[in-house]
Design a protein around this motif. Structure first.
Motif, PDB file in Angstrom:
ATOM      1  N   PHE A 202      61.205  71.931  30.970  1.00  0.00           N
ATOM      2  CA  PHE A 202      61.953  72.765  31.911  1.00  0.00           C
ATOM      3  C   PHE A 202      63.436  72.400  31.895  1.00  0.00           C
ATOM      4  CE2 PHE A 202      63.028  74.744  35.979  1.00  0.00           C
ATOM      5  CZ  PHE A 202      62.410  75.975  35.789  1.00  0.00           C
ATOM      6  N   LEU A 203      63.747  71.124  31.805  1.00  0.00           N
ATOM      7  CA  LEU A 203      65.142  70.690  31.683  1.00  0.00           C
ATOM      8  C   LEU A 203      65.774  71.286  30.423  1.00  0.00           C
ATOM      9  CD1 LEU A 203      67.590  68.955  32.517  1.00  0.00           C
ATOM     10  CD2 LEU A 203      66.504  67.044  31.279  1.00  0.00           C
ATOM     11  N   SER A 204      65.042  71.289  29.329  1.00  0.00           N
ATOM     12  CA  SER A 204      65.541  71.855  28.080  1.00  0.00           C
ATOM     13  C   SER A 204      65.784  73.354  28.204  1.00  0.00           C
ATOM     14  CB  SER A 204      64.545  71.585  26.949  1.00  0.00           C
ATOM     15  OG  SER A 204      64.381  70.201  26.763  1.00  0.00           O
ATOM     16  N   ASP A 205      64.894  74.068  28.883  1.00  0.00           N
ATOM     17  CA  ASP A 205      65.093  75.504  29.123  1.00  0.00           C
ATOM     18  C   ASP A 205      66.378  75.728  29.915  1.00  0.00           C
ATOM     19  OD1 ASP A 205      62.692  75.876  27.857  1.00  0.00           O
ATOM     20  OD2 ASP A 205      61.596  76.542  29.640  1.00  0.00           O
ATOM     21  N   PHE A 206      66.603  74.878  30.880  1.00  0.00           N
ATOM     22  CA  PHE A 206      67.813  74.977  31.693  1.00  0.00           C
ATOM     23  C   PHE A 206      69.059  74.734  30.838  1.00  0.00           C
ATOM     24  CE2 PHE A 206      70.971  73.370  34.721  1.00  0.00           C
ATOM     25  CZ  PHE A 206      70.938  74.389  35.670  1.00  0.00           C
TER      26      PHE A 206
ATOM     27  N   LEU B 118      66.215  84.711  36.229  1.00  0.00           N
ATOM     28  CA  LEU B 118      65.229  84.755  37.310  1.00  0.00           C
ATOM     29  C   LEU B 118      64.277  83.563  37.288  1.00  0.00           C
ATOM     30  CD1 LEU B 118      64.308  88.552  37.382  1.00  0.00           C
ATOM     31  CD2 LEU B 118      65.754  87.291  38.978  1.00  0.00           C
ATOM     32  N   MET B 119      64.026  83.014  36.099  1.00  0.00           N
ATOM     33  CA  MET B 119      63.073  81.904  36.014  1.00  0.00           C
ATOM     34  C   MET B 119      63.563  80.651  36.721  1.00  0.00           C
ATOM     35  SD  MET B 119      63.355  80.876  32.009  1.00  0.00           S
ATOM     36  CE  MET B 119      62.746  79.209  31.999  1.00  0.00           C
ATOM     37  N   PHE B 120      64.852  80.623  37.092  1.00  0.00           N
ATOM     38  CA  PHE B 120      65.404  79.456  37.767  1.00  0.00           C
ATOM     39  C   PHE B 120      65.652  79.696  39.256  1.00  0.00           C
ATOM     40  CE2 PHE B 120      66.906  79.108  33.326  1.00  0.00           C
ATOM     41  CZ  PHE B 120      66.206  77.966  32.985  1.00  0.00           C
ATOM     42  N   LEU B 121      65.291  80.860  39.772  1.00  0.00           N
ATOM     43  CA  LEU B 121      65.569  81.187  41.162  1.00  0.00           C
ATOM     44  C   LEU B 121      64.297  81.216  41.999  1.00  0.00           C
ATOM     45  CD1 LEU B 121      68.118  84.092  40.600  1.00  0.00           C
ATOM     46  CD2 LEU B 121      68.620  81.716  41.125  1.00  0.00           C
ATOM     47  N   PRO B 122      64.353  80.708  43.221  1.00  0.00           N
ATOM     48  CA  PRO B 122      63.186  80.782  44.098  1.00  0.00           C
ATOM     49  C   PRO B 122      62.939  82.225  44.494  1.00  0.00           C
ATOM     50  CG  PRO B 122      64.934  79.395  45.039  1.00  0.00           C
ATOM     51  CD  PRO B 122      65.460  80.012  43.798  1.00  0.00           C
ATOM     52  N   PRO B 123      61.752  82.664  44.733  1.00  0.00           N
ATOM     53  CA  PRO B 123      60.476  81.958  44.563  1.00  0.00           C
ATOM     54  C   PRO B 123      59.921  82.052  43.153  1.00  0.00           C
ATOM     55  CG  PRO B 123      60.048  84.089  45.532  1.00  0.00           C
ATOM     56  CD  PRO B 123      61.550  83.982  45.344  1.00  0.00           C
ATOM     57  N   LEU B 124      60.629  82.741  42.258  1.00  0.00           N
ATOM     58  CA  LEU B 124      60.135  82.901  40.891  1.00  0.00           C
ATOM     59  C   LEU B 124      60.112  81.593  40.118  1.00  0.00           C
ATOM     60  CD1 LEU B 124      61.746  86.304  39.932  1.00  0.00           C
ATOM     61  CD2 LEU B 124      59.411  85.837  40.647  1.00  0.00           C
ATOM     62  N   ILE B 125      60.864  80.618  40.558  1.00  0.00           N
ATOM     63  CA  ILE B 125      60.844  79.324  39.872  1.00  0.00           C
ATOM     64  C   ILE B 125      59.445  78.707  39.961  1.00  0.00           C
ATOM     65  CG2 ILE B 125      61.580  77.882  41.804  1.00  0.00           C
ATOM     66  CD1 ILE B 125      63.320  76.345  39.770  1.00  0.00           C
ATOM     67  N   ILE B 126      58.741  78.969  41.033  1.00  0.00           N
ATOM     68  CA  ILE B 126      57.374  78.449  41.179  1.00  0.00           C
ATOM     69  C   ILE B 126      56.477  79.050  40.105  1.00  0.00           C
ATOM     70  CG2 ILE B 126      55.355  78.370  42.705  1.00  0.00           C
ATOM     71  CD1 ILE B 126      57.437  78.268  45.044  1.00  0.00           C
ATOM     72  N   ILE B 127      56.598  80.347  39.905  1.00  0.00           N
ATOM     73  CA  ILE B 127      55.810  81.018  38.868  1.00  0.00           C
ATOM     74  C   ILE B 127      56.196  80.458  37.500  1.00  0.00           C
ATOM     75  CG2 ILE B 127      55.392  83.235  37.733  1.00  0.00           C
ATOM     76  CD1 ILE B 127      55.883  84.523  40.524  1.00  0.00           C
ATOM     77  N   SER B 128      57.481  80.267  37.280  1.00  0.00           N
ATOM     78  CA  SER B 128      57.962  79.728  36.011  1.00  0.00           C
ATOM     79  C   SER B 128      57.445  78.301  35.791  1.00  0.00           C
ATOM     80  CB  SER B 128      59.484  79.748  36.003  1.00  0.00           C
ATOM     81  OG  SER B 128      59.981  79.282  34.789  1.00  0.00           O
TER      82      SER B 128
ATOM     83  N   VAL C  90      54.744  76.877  37.107  1.00  0.00           N
ATOM     84  CA  VAL C  90      53.295  76.920  36.880  1.00  0.00           C
ATOM     85  C   VAL C  90      52.993  77.450  35.481  1.00  0.00           C
ATOM     86  CG1 VAL C  90      51.132  78.019  37.617  1.00  0.00           C
ATOM     87  CG2 VAL C  90      52.701  77.086  39.329  1.00  0.00           C
ATOM     88  N   GLY C  91      53.685  78.526  35.100  1.00  0.00           N
ATOM     89  CA  GLY C  91      53.483  79.084  33.763  1.00  0.00           C
ATOM     90  C   GLY C  91      53.826  78.088  32.672  1.00  0.00           C
ATOM     91  N   ASN C  92      54.942  77.402  32.823  1.00  0.00           N
ATOM     92  CA  ASN C  92      55.324  76.381  31.847  1.00  0.00           C
ATOM     93  C   ASN C  92      54.312  75.252  31.794  1.00  0.00           C
ATOM     94  OD1 ASN C  92      57.634  77.609  30.913  1.00  0.00           O
ATOM     95  ND2 ASN C  92      59.033  76.415  32.164  1.00  0.00           N
ATOM     96  N   PHE C  93      53.798  74.863  32.955  1.00  0.00           N
ATOM     97  CA  PHE C  93      52.803  73.782  32.986  1.00  0.00           C
ATOM     98  C   PHE C  93      51.535  74.183  32.231  1.00  0.00           C
ATOM     99  CE2 PHE C  93      49.392  71.220  34.784  1.00  0.00           C
ATOM    100  CZ  PHE C  93      49.940  69.949  34.696  1.00  0.00           C
ATOM    101  N   ILE C  94      51.096  75.409  32.432  1.00  0.00           N
ATOM    102  CA  ILE C  94      49.882  75.887  31.752  1.00  0.00           C
ATOM    103  C   ILE C  94      50.104  75.943  30.244  1.00  0.00           C
ATOM    104  CG2 ILE C  94      48.385  77.906  31.430  1.00  0.00           C
ATOM    105  CD1 ILE C  94      48.781  78.423  34.497  1.00  0.00           C
ATOM    106  N   ILE C  95      51.225  76.515  29.828  1.00  0.00           N
ATOM    107  CA  ILE C  95      51.513  76.610  28.390  1.00  0.00           C
ATOM    108  C   ILE C  95      51.669  75.217  27.780  1.00  0.00           C
ATOM    109  CG2 ILE C  95      53.232  77.368  26.690  1.00  0.00           C
ATOM    110  CD1 ILE C  95      53.688  79.820  28.588  1.00  0.00           C
ATOM    111  N   ASP C  96      52.419  74.345  28.452  1.00  0.00           N
ATOM    112  CA  ASP C  96      52.576  72.974  27.947  1.00  0.00           C
ATOM    113  C   ASP C  96      51.230  72.268  27.848  1.00  0.00           C
ATOM    114  OD1 ASP C  96      55.324  73.296  27.740  1.00  0.00           O
ATOM    115  OD2 ASP C  96      55.763  72.285  29.635  1.00  0.00           O
ATOM    116  N   SER C  97      50.375  72.473  28.838  1.00  0.00           N
ATOM    117  CA  SER C  97      49.045  71.854  28.807  1.00  0.00           C
ATOM    118  C   SER C  97      48.247  72.327  27.604  1.00  0.00           C
ATOM    119  CB  SER C  97      48.274  72.194  30.088  1.00  0.00           C
ATOM    120  OG  SER C  97      48.862  71.574  31.202  1.00  0.00           O
ATOM    121  N   LEU C  98      48.261  73.625  27.369  1.00  0.00           N
ATOM    122  CA  LEU C  98      47.520  74.172  26.227  1.00  0.00           C
ATOM    123  C   LEU C  98      48.052  73.636  24.899  1.00  0.00           C
ATOM    124  CD1 LEU C  98      47.118  77.878  27.405  1.00  0.00           C
ATOM    125  CD2 LEU C  98      45.333  76.115  27.312  1.00  0.00           C
TER     126      LEU C  98
END
Length: 167
Positions: A70-74, A16-26, A28-36
């Motif tokens: 994200f590429l690595s997760d894929f 699900l983390m790779f499918l729209p619209p959930l990819i947007i949530i994924s 954003v979530g990855n960006f926040i975690i990576d930032s932290l």
């Protein structure tokens, strides 16, 4: 009417983390975690001593960390996808494939496959960060610590979450 079961309607949670619209949530979530984690690494490993300030360090690296992560997760998810492809070709045990997709804790082999996919993603997170993102940091030990920390914390641990908790 006969009792009809549609097994392929519900997707595995990891997919699900790779499918729209959930990819947007994924994303954003990855960006926040990576930032932290990037900010945490800056302070934990005293990157300021290399002459970079936090704002400069963050701006210079976050988009690359995020994109390669994200590429690595894929890539890690591709390992699970291959199991599904092999099932189609070699007719593997459905219980095993179902466990890999929906609840890895139903089978030791399924847990191993999912952990391998997580490890593959973690390897690529480390590799991309060490080789491409933080390659301008001359201190190899520092580059290694930052890349390894990012890999361990940001590996796709969600692959282990059984889909049955949502469905």
């Amino acid at each position: 009417m006969k009792n009809v079961k549609l097994y392929n309607i519900i997707l595995p949670l990891w997919m699900l983390m790779f499918l729209p619209p959930l990819i947007i949530i994924s994303l954003v979530g990855n960006f926040i975690i990576d930032s932290l984690v990037v900010i945490g690494c800056f302070y934990a490993f005293k990157v300021a001593e290399t002459g970079l300030n936090l704002k400069e360090f963050y701006k210079k690296h976050i988009l690359k960390v995020w994109g390669f992560g994200f590429l690595s997760d894929f890539i890690g998810a591709f390992v699970i996808f291959l199991v599904n492809m092999f099932d189609g070709i070699f007719n593997l045990n459905w219980r095993f494939v179902g466990s890999v997709n929906f609840n890895p804790f139903e089978s030791v082999l399924a847990v191993i496959v999912v952990l391998i996919s997580i490890a593959v993603a973690g390897f690529f997170i480390y590799f991309f960060n060490y080789r491409f993102v933080f390659n301008k940091i001359e201190d190899r030990a520092l580059r290694h610590k930052i890349s390894l920390t990012l890999a361990i914390i940001t590996m796709p641990w969600t692959f282990l979450i059984p889909s049955k908790i949502i469905y």
